[in-house]
Design a protein around this motif. Structure first.
Motif, PDB file in Angstrom:
ATOM      1  N   CYS A   1       0.800  -1.237   0.000  1.00  0.00           N
ATOM      2  CA  CYS A   1       0.000   0.000   0.000  1.00  0.00           C
ATOM      3  C   CYS A   1       0.829   1.282   0.000  1.00  0.00           C
ATOM      4  O   CYS A   1       0.265   2.365   0.153  1.00  0.00           O
ATOM      5  CB  CYS A   1      -0.937   0.018   1.214  1.00  0.00           C
ATOM      6  SG  CYS A   1      -2.296  -1.138   1.084  1.00  0.00           S
TER       7      CYS A   1
ATOM      8  N   ALA B   1      -6.582   1.159  -1.104  1.00  0.00           N
ATOM      9  CA  ALA B   1      -6.782   1.378   0.332  1.00  0.00           C
ATOM     10  C   ALA B   1      -7.574   2.660   0.582  1.00  0.00           C
ATOM     11  O   ALA B   1      -8.501   2.689   1.405  1.00  0.00           O
ATOM     12  CB  ALA B   1      -5.422   1.441   1.037  1.00  0.00           C
TER      13      ALA B   1
ATOM     14  N   ALA C   1      -3.977  -1.436   5.870  1.00  0.00           N
ATOM     15  CA  ALA C   1      -3.038  -1.115   4.802  1.00  0.00           C
ATOM     16  C   ALA C   1      -1.652  -1.572   5.224  1.00  0.00           C
ATOM     17  O   ALA C   1      -1.129  -1.127   6.247  1.00  0.00           O
ATOM     18  CB  ALA C   1      -3.037   0.392   4.524  1.00  0.00           C
TER      19      ALA C   1
END
Length: 250
Positions: A9, A18, A30
């Motif tokens: 992420c 995310a 995340a």
């Protein structure tokens, strides 16, 4: 509240996915190798966890800290472009450890809790290079082709347990950090033989030209495909994402 765990992420598709799920009101876990709290707002619906998909202890710790996971999105990956002759065993192993075995290990870590609830969704990301082979992308494409075949089989064995499995096939995207994430994971390959150099220059020139004129994949294309996979129980097992990937899949 539904929860989603997303790998990789720190940038690209993972970061945008995310943010999208957070805006939809989900609890977002995340994950990234080097957590960066500045990427997201502070919220009790958001957990930013350290996770290296090549490290089983890191995976186990993150899954334990995450708690119940309704959706797992295996996005973490690294790219690489080089003549195969110059691709060392170290590079091959790093690509497969992240792109392939990282996905395998994440699924193995999360499936038990989904199986216990008889519910859950697993989303794996492959690549459109598996639909149209590209020069000097043999090792990367092989690592992603394994994910494709694995996901199609996994969908069959997990469906009777109440777990949905979907493969997202993104096209080429100029907005991702393809290759950059390999920086501290892969050492540089050696100097290619003279016979490769002219072809490499030609391939790179053609690639740059395609990036300028072809309608390529945008992050929102991938995010929308992932959202469809999560929310539409009747979606196909394989979903191309982006106009170029859609065209190649037809």
């Amino acid at each position: 509240m539904n929860s989603v765990m997303i790998t990789g992420c720190s940038s690209g598709f993972g970061l945008e996915t995310a943010r999208f799920f957070f805006e939809k009101g989900w609890h977002v876990i995340a994950t990234m190798r080097k957590p960066d709290n500045s990427l997201f707002p502070t919220s009790d619906r958001l957990s930013i966890l350290e996770l290296d998909v090549t490290d089983q202890n890191s995976i186990d710790r993150a899954v334990r800290e995450a708690g119940p996971i309704d959706v797992l999105i295996n996005n973490a990956g690294i790219g690489y472009m080089s003549p195969f002759e110059n691709t060392s065993d170290e590079i091959v192993h790093k690509l497969f450890d992240t792109n392939t075995f990282g996905t395998f290990n994440m699924v193995r870590a999360v499936v038990p809790q989904m199986r216990g609830r008889k519910a859950g969704t697993i989303i794996n990301l492959s690549s459109s290079t598996t639909l149209k082979p590209l020069t000097f992308m043999s090792t990367y494409t092989a690592s992603k082709a394994a994910v494709t075949a694995y996901t199609e089989c996994l969908a069959l064995e997990l469906a009777p347990l109440g777990i949905r499995t979907v493969l997202i096939i993104p096209g080429l995207s100029p907005s991702t950090s393809f290759g950059k994430n390999a920086g501290d994971k892969i050492s540089k390959s050696g100097e290619p033989a003279d016979e490769y150099k002219a072809l490499m220059e030609k391939v790179q020139s053609e690639f740059q030209r395609e990036m300028l004129v072809q309608e390529l994949t945008k992050p929102e294309d991938v995010v929308n495909a992932i959202w469809q996979a999560v929310t539409d129980s009747n979606c196909p097992v394989c979903l191309p994402a982006g106009p170029d990937a859609v065209a190649l899949s037809q």
